[in-house]
Write a protein that holds these residues in place. Sequence first.
Motif, PDB file in Angstrom:
ATOM      1  N   SER A   2       0.837  -1.062   0.000  1.00 31.09           N
ATOM      2  CA  SER A   2       0.011  -0.052  -0.078  1.00 31.09           C
ATOM      3  C   SER A   2       0.921   1.201   0.109  1.00 31.09           C
ATOM      4  O   SER A   2       2.075   1.278   0.666  1.00 31.09           O
ATOM      5  N   HIS A   3       0.425   2.520  -0.499  1.00 37.41           N
ATOM      6  CA  HIS A   3       1.057   3.587  -0.620  1.00 37.41           C
ATOM      7  C   HIS A   3       0.104   4.729  -0.397  1.00 37.41           C
ATOM      8  O   HIS A   3      -0.933   4.570  -0.873  1.00 37.41           O
ATOM      9  N   PHE A   4       0.812   5.780  -0.305  1.00 35.77           N
ATOM     10  CA  PHE A   4       0.111   7.124  -0.027  1.00 35.77           C
ATOM     11  C   PHE A   4       1.191   8.164  -0.742  1.00 35.77           C
ATOM     12  O   PHE A   4       2.404   8.124  -0.650  1.00 35.77           O
ATOM     13  N   ALA A   5       0.462   9.065  -1.997  1.00 32.87           N
ATOM     14  CA  ALA A   5       1.419   9.976  -2.496  1.00 32.87           C
ATOM     15  C   ALA A   5       0.885  11.273  -2.309  1.00 32.87           C
ATOM     16  O   ALA A   5      -0.322  11.440  -2.604  1.00 32.87           O
ATOM     17  N   ALA A   6       1.760  12.244  -1.741  1.00 36.92           N
ATOM     18  CA  ALA A   6       1.180  13.679  -1.576  1.00 36.92           C
ATOM     19  C   ALA A   6       2.196  14.576  -2.560  1.00 36.92           C
ATOM     20  O   ALA A   6       3.342  14.439  -2.295  1.00 36.92           O
ATOM     21  N   ALA A   7       1.515  15.282  -3.443  1.00 41.40           N
ATOM     22  CA  ALA A   7       2.378  16.374  -4.229  1.00 41.40           C
ATOM     23  C   ALA A   7       1.945  17.871  -3.220  1.00 41.40           C
ATOM     24  O   ALA A   7       1.002  18.082  -2.638  1.00 41.40           O
ATOM     25  N   VAL A   8       3.197  18.129  -2.899  1.00 39.24           N
ATOM     26  CA  VAL A   8       3.199  19.381  -2.183  1.00 39.24           C
ATOM     27  C   VAL A   8       4.005  20.327  -2.978  1.00 39.24           C
ATOM     28  O   VAL A   8       5.222  20.223  -3.505  1.00 39.24           O
ATOM     29  N   THR A   9       3.130  21.455  -3.160  1.00 38.02           N
ATOM     30  CA  THR A   9       3.687  22.420  -4.363  1.00 38.02           C
ATOM     31  C   THR A   9       3.845  23.682  -3.850  1.00 38.02           C
ATOM     32  O   THR A   9       3.022  24.260  -2.854  1.00 38.02           O
ATOM     33  N   GLU A  30       6.367   9.246 -16.242  1.00 42.92           N
ATOM     34  CA  GLU A  30       4.738   9.491 -16.307  1.00 42.92           C
ATOM     35  C   GLU A  30       4.529  10.076 -14.693  1.00 42.92           C
ATOM     36  O   GLU A  30       3.584  10.923 -14.317  1.00 42.92           O
ATOM     37  N   ILE A  31       5.293   9.733 -13.582  1.00 46.65           N
ATOM     38  CA  ILE A  31       5.193  10.246 -12.272  1.00 46.65           C
ATOM     39  C   ILE A  31       5.330  11.517 -12.252  1.00 46.65           C
ATOM     40  O   ILE A  31       4.589  12.573 -11.795  1.00 46.65           O
ATOM     41  N   THR A  32       6.729  11.880 -13.018  1.00 41.37           N
ATOM     42  CA  THR A  32       7.062  13.397 -12.808  1.00 41.37           C
ATOM     43  C   THR A  32       5.969  14.436 -13.835  1.00 41.37           C
ATOM     44  O   THR A  32       5.735  15.256 -13.420  1.00 41.37           O
ATOM     45  N   ASP A  33       5.623  13.751 -14.742  1.00 35.52           N
ATOM     46  CA  ASP A  33       4.239  14.529 -15.640  1.00 35.52           C
ATOM     47  C   ASP A  33       3.113  14.782 -14.629  1.00 35.52           C
ATOM     48  O   ASP A  33       2.359  15.856 -14.453  1.00 35.52           O
ATOM     49  N   ARG A  34       2.845  13.856 -13.952  1.00 36.10           N
ATOM     50  CA  ARG A  34       1.420  14.134 -12.852  1.00 36.10           C
ATOM     51  C   ARG A  34       1.817  14.830 -11.816  1.00 36.10           C
ATOM     52  O   ARG A  34       1.118  15.508 -11.453  1.00 36.10           O
ATOM     53  N   LEU A  35       3.071  14.820 -11.283  1.00 39.83           N
ATOM     54  CA  LEU A  35       3.789  15.881 -10.229  1.00 39.83           C
ATOM     55  C   LEU A  35       3.474  17.231 -11.013  1.00 39.83           C
ATOM     56  O   LEU A  35       3.042  18.268 -10.429  1.00 39.83           O
ATOM     57  N   ARG A  36       4.016  17.482 -12.049  1.00 38.19           N
ATOM     58  CA  ARG A  36       4.074  18.823 -12.817  1.00 38.19           C
ATOM     59  C   ARG A  36       2.412  19.295 -12.862  1.00 38.19           C
ATOM     60  O   ARG A  36       2.216  20.318 -12.754  1.00 38.19           O
ATOM     61  N   ASP A  37       1.655  18.342 -13.312  1.00 39.09           N
ATOM     62  CA  ASP A  37       0.133  18.591 -13.375  1.00 39.09           C
ATOM     63  C   ASP A  37      -0.523  18.931 -12.281  1.00 39.09           C
ATOM     64  O   ASP A  37      -1.530  19.621 -12.174  1.00 39.09           O
ATOM     65  N   ALA A  38      -0.026  18.730 -10.869  1.00 40.29           N
ATOM     66  CA  ALA A  38      -0.618  19.068  -9.792  1.00 40.29           C
ATOM     67  C   ALA A  38      -0.569  20.674  -9.555  1.00 40.29           C
ATOM     68  O   ALA A  38      -1.328  21.234  -9.143  1.00 40.29           O
ATOM     69  N   ASP A  39       0.233  21.444 -10.319  1.00 41.34           N
ATOM     70  CA  ASP A  39       0.491  22.802 -10.404  1.00 41.34           C
ATOM     71  C   ASP A  39       1.525  23.185 -11.241  1.00 41.34           C
ATOM     72  O   ASP A  39       2.705  23.108 -10.943  1.00 41.34           O
TER      73      ASP A  39
END
Length: 175
Positions: A2-9, A30-39
């Motif tokens: 199990s995992h939890f992922a939080a983008a903090v921008t 793909e992970i970095t793209d999702r992080l970029r899309d967070a903000d």
Amino acid sequence: MSHFAAAVTRGAEGWAAAELDLSGVADIEEITDRLRDADPEAAVSLLFVESDDAYLAILRLDDGEDLRVFGSDQVFADESRLGAILLGDIEEQVPDIADDEDEDSDEDEDDGDDRPSAEPDVEPVGDPELLADLGMPGGRLLELCAQEGMLPADLTAEICQAIGAGDEIEELREA
């Protein structure tokens, strides 16, 4: 696992936190793209990935570029597909920084009584200095990772508190 992922921008309005869905990711891009899309306008984007109450991986993007990665333990890459994606490309282990932690008193280096000792089976990897300019020096990050009984959620909370995003990560967990 199990995992939890939080983008903090951090953008013009200050810090913000949002949970990030990493299910089905194929690679680090793909992970970095999702992080970029967070903000997309964020000056600093951090991703905290907690896995199985045992591992923490931190990714950092500055202005959406120059990915830097730190992992609390190399074993994460060996034990899970997500860990392999996050930490698999990191070749260098974190060097022993015990000598750097107490630069002012070289004659006391061998005492070591005041410093917590790292667990021998914890093998941090990547760039421990990725949060140094935000208020979390690499030596402190490594100490936290080596502290017995410290869960990944505790690490994330402590790190976010130190960098000024403690309230945002706490609100995210309570939501």
